[in-house]
Enzyme design. Structure first.
Site, PDB file in Angstrom:
ATOM      1  CG  ASP A  37      -2.028  -1.021   1.128  1.00  0.00           C
ATOM      2  OD1 ASP A  37      -2.213  -1.593   0.030  1.00  0.00           O
ATOM      3  OD2 ASP A  37      -2.715  -1.257   2.144  1.00  0.00           O
ATOM      4  CE  LYS A 118     -37.121  -1.875 -10.676  1.00  0.00           C
ATOM      5  NZ  LYS A 118     -36.685  -0.903  -9.641  1.00  0.00           N
ATOM      6  CE  LYS A 333     -41.044  -1.989  -7.380  1.00  0.00           C
ATOM      7  NZ  LYS A 333     -39.787  -1.223  -7.236  1.00  0.00           N
ATOM      8  CB  CYS A 426     -37.306  32.725   2.923  1.00  0.00           C
ATOM      9  SG  CYS A 426     -38.718  32.453   4.021  1.00  0.00           S
ATOM     10  CB  CYS A 429     -39.229  36.772   5.221  1.00  0.00           C
ATOM     11  SG  CYS A 429     -37.734  35.764   5.395  1.00  0.00           S
ATOM     12  CB  CYS A 442     -35.639  31.195   6.159  1.00  0.00           C
ATOM     13  SG  CYS A 442     -35.917  32.958   6.442  1.00  0.00           S
TER      14      CYS A 442
END
Length: 710
Positions: A37, A118, A333, A426, A429, A442
């Site tokens: 390594d 799947k 499924k 936001c 405001c 926010c």
């Protein structure tokens, strides 16, 4: 191996690149380490150094791309050059057999079918030009996806160059093994940043802004489809596509099966393609699905179904595609979605802490005994993980049998909408939104939605329990200028609301009585109701038990500025201690505390009266209760939990082998089935009322639980 002695820079880069690619291939494909390594790291560092000084000499498939970069990535949108569609769904072996038989009838001849797991991961398309990886693109809406190439390049299982100089697009599924997910989640100190499942962590990693961070997560890929630019090079069927992908250096899933009219024919075709999949005849579909369903839990990765595909490519071409899916494939499924709905829009909410939360507006959908119109989407990162767009058909669940949530995209929209992006400001405001970790906020403390949320939270049934002062009432009183802070609750002239719709003499009197009654709430309740991010009910109890039995003691400790005073408490950490200090040093919270002090709210445990509940018979002592569904007399249902705890019972959030009772209301979900399976006693609302001596109480309507999702 110091190649820079006696050779020019280009020669050294070429030599290092070639040798490191050999080491990587041996290690990642065969598990063989040819050098230590330390030696590998030294050679890699040297190549990075040379490439940094001479970027024009870097190879397009340089092994250093596996390391990643600390530069911030941009993920532009890219149009796909191949069809990247969803799959039609089946939920029974009969439906799969029907797909087989209808396909054979339509073709008018013999067909064969491949069956693949799947993988529950992130769909990815890898685009190669002249055998070199050029782009890695997410599925997106099927036409346009995000280019996440720098992050995908860090994955050892993705070839940066192929054994042949071809132009090809390859579809695959990027995923994270279960064991790696558990390890990484356990290492994450911030509970709010832990992923719900391997797919979520994989999806978040794919979109990391720095590829060096993505490279530290051991993502991998299974490739399952190839699309050659030169049609004459395309193999004749799916089996030979898989065989060719393996030969080119792609990682394919060995757990696949092949179906033909006879098992012998299936075995012959597998052998011809040089593959080792399982061979089946058509009449073994049922046995195969049962086998894979049983094996599912023992796999090292998550799968949510099986994919069945027509093997013959010429037949695929003649069958073609719908707008949504290929006609030549179907996905079985394991579990039918709890509910399907269409995403009509996304509303952006601002919570009491300023957190920005997107909420899905969906077609009215029956789920768990109620009609769902809204579902949580958590944050922008979650939306991107799902690649969710307006108009998509989605799967909805009730998490914990309570909170509706969007779980997945079932079908992409027909309008071509791309992944939804939160606004930069936001919505209340219009202050620019800031990013904190994976969440958006926010930052404006006086934002009206935040103020309303703080007041409503303080007055809620789970906190100060001020009757008739629910979110809608708070909103109306705020808009009328009558309530503008938590402390205003105790000084407001509620008679000013007499001219507002719905504020008659009776309702105003109810609010005033509720406010007056709340003055007797114990200090631990007041502390929790303040809404400090790190202090909920349990945390408040722990603080009081550890000597912080007055608000002044907490303020004094915060002013001292030593977070270890709090972090040394069992269950608290360094981050919690720091956040408590920041909260109690803030001017707005100090003003609220002083206002509550003047009103006579209990800010010291010595002010608390003897708890009348201590006289209640401890009939539930030694019992463990869980709760599910909704109730006529306990809205919110946490009121039922309080009744259990006041009588000595312990409450838990899920049914386990240690649970003794399940209090079941209407519309309960999987908890009831778990209770039956484990032999847990199930108690309905009427029986519970008799047990606690409240059978004569009238049903109460609750104005406050039906207004917002949160």
């Amino acid at each position: 191996m110091l190649y820079h002695h006696g050779m020019n820079v280009k020669e050294e880069i070429d030599k290092l690149t070639a040798e490191l690619k050999i080491y990587q291939d041996k290690y990642y494909k065969e598990g063989v380490s040819l050098i230590s390594d330390n030696e590998y790291d030294r050679l890699t560092d040297r190549l990075i150094e040379l490439e940094t000084e001479h970027p024009e000499l870097q190879h397009p498939d340089s092994p250093t791309k596996r390391v990643g970069s600390d530069l911030t990535n941009d993920f532009p949108e890219v149009r796909h050059t191949i069809p990247v569609l969803s799959l039609d769904k089946a939920y029974s072996d009969e439906a799969v057999l029907s797909f087989f038989s209808k396909s054979i009838d339509k073709e008018g001849g013999a067909l064969s079918f491949a069956a693949e797991e799947k993988i529950d991961g992130i769909s990815m398309v890898l685009y190669y030009e002249k055998g070199i990886l050029q782009r890695a693109v997410t599925r997106g809406n099927g036409e346009i996806g995000n280019d996440v190439t720098p992050n995908i390049m860090t994955m050892p299982s993705v070839p940066l160059s192929l054994s042949e100089p071809i132009d090809i697009a390859v579809r695959g599924e990027v995923y994270l093994n279960k064991a790696d997910f558990e390890r990484l989640n356990n290492e994450e100190p911030d509970e709010s940043r832990k992923a719900a499942n391997p797919r979520n962590l994989a999806a978040g990693t794919v979109r990391r802004q720095k590829s060096s961070e993505a490279g530290r997560v051991p993502l991998t890929i299974f490739c399952y489809e190839g699309f050659w630019s030169d049609k004459t090079e395309t193999p004749p069927d799916h089996l030979h596509i898989l065989s060719k992908l393996k030969a080119l250096g792609f990682r394919t899933n060995p757990h696949f099966a092949f179906f033909a009219s006879s098992k012998k024919e299936a075995e012959e075709k597998l052998s011809e393609a040089g593959l080792e999949g399982e061979a089946y005849s058509f009449d073994e579909i049922d046995a195969f699905i049962k086998k894979k369903t049983a094996e599912r839990k023992n796999l090292p990765y998550e799968i949510d179904g099986l994919v069945f595909k027509i093997n013959e490519l010429d037949v695929r071409e003649s069958f073609g595609y719908t707008e949504h899916h290929p006609r030549w494939a179907i996905a079985y499924k394991f579990e039918a979605p709890q509910a399907e709905a269409k995403l009509l829009g996304i509303t952006v909410q601002v919570g009491r802490t300023g957190r920005i939360t997107p909420v899905a507006e969906i077609t009215p959908t029956k789920l768990g005994g109620s009609t769902i119109r809204r579902a949580t989407l958590h944050n922008q990162e979650y939306i991107e993980e799902l690649e969710l767009a307006i108009g998509d058909t989605v799967s909805i669940s009730k998490r914990g049998d309570v909170i509706p949530a969007v779980e997945s995209v079932i079908e992409k929209n027909e309008e071509g909408h791309t992944t939804f992006v939160l606004p930069p400001d936001c919505p209340c405001c219009h202050t620019p939104i800031i990013q904190v970790g994976g969440l958006q906020y926010c930052p404006e403390y006086t934002c009206p939605d935040q103020v309303k949320g703080r007041i409503a939270y303080f007055a809620s049934a789970d906190e100060m329990d001020i009757e008739s002062l629910g979110p809608k009432t708070v909103g109306d009183l705020y808009d009328a200028g009558i309530l503008r802070s938590i402390e205003d609750i105790y000084t407001a002239d509620y008679n000013q609301a007499a001219s507002l719709p719905g504020f008659g003499e009776k309702s105003i009197s109810a609010i005033e009585n509720g406010v007056k009654e709340s003055l007797s709430r114990p200090f631990v309740t007041v502390l929790s109701a303040l809404g400090v991010a790190e202090i909920g009910k349990k945390s408040a109890e722990i603080l009081v038990k550890n000597g912080f039995d007055s608000i002044d003691k907490i303020i004094a400790a915060s002013d001292a500025g030593d977070p270890s005073v709090f972090s040394s408490i069992s269950g608290f950490g360094e981050l919690t201690g720091q956040r408590i200090i920041e909260a109690f040093r803030s001017k707005p919270l100090r003003e609220t505390i002083e206002g509550l002090r003047k009103a006579g709210v209990h800010l010291d445990a010595t002010m608390d009266k003897k708890d009348e509940d201590e006289d209640l018979e401890q009939i539930f002592s030694g019992e463990v209760w869980c709760i599910t569904g909704s109730f006529r007399n306990f809205n919110p249902r946490s009121k039922a939990l309080k009744e259990i705890e006041k009588r000595g019972g312990r409450t838990v959030s899920s049914v386990t082998g240690k649970t003794t009772h399940l209090l079941a209301g209407t519309g309960g979900g999987s908890k009831a089935a778990d209770a039956e399976r484990l032999g847990v006693k199930i108690v309905d609302e009427d029986e519970f009322l008799r047990m606690i001596g409240m059978e004569d109480e009238k049903d109460e309507a609750d104005e406050n639980g039906q207004l917002r999702l949160f």
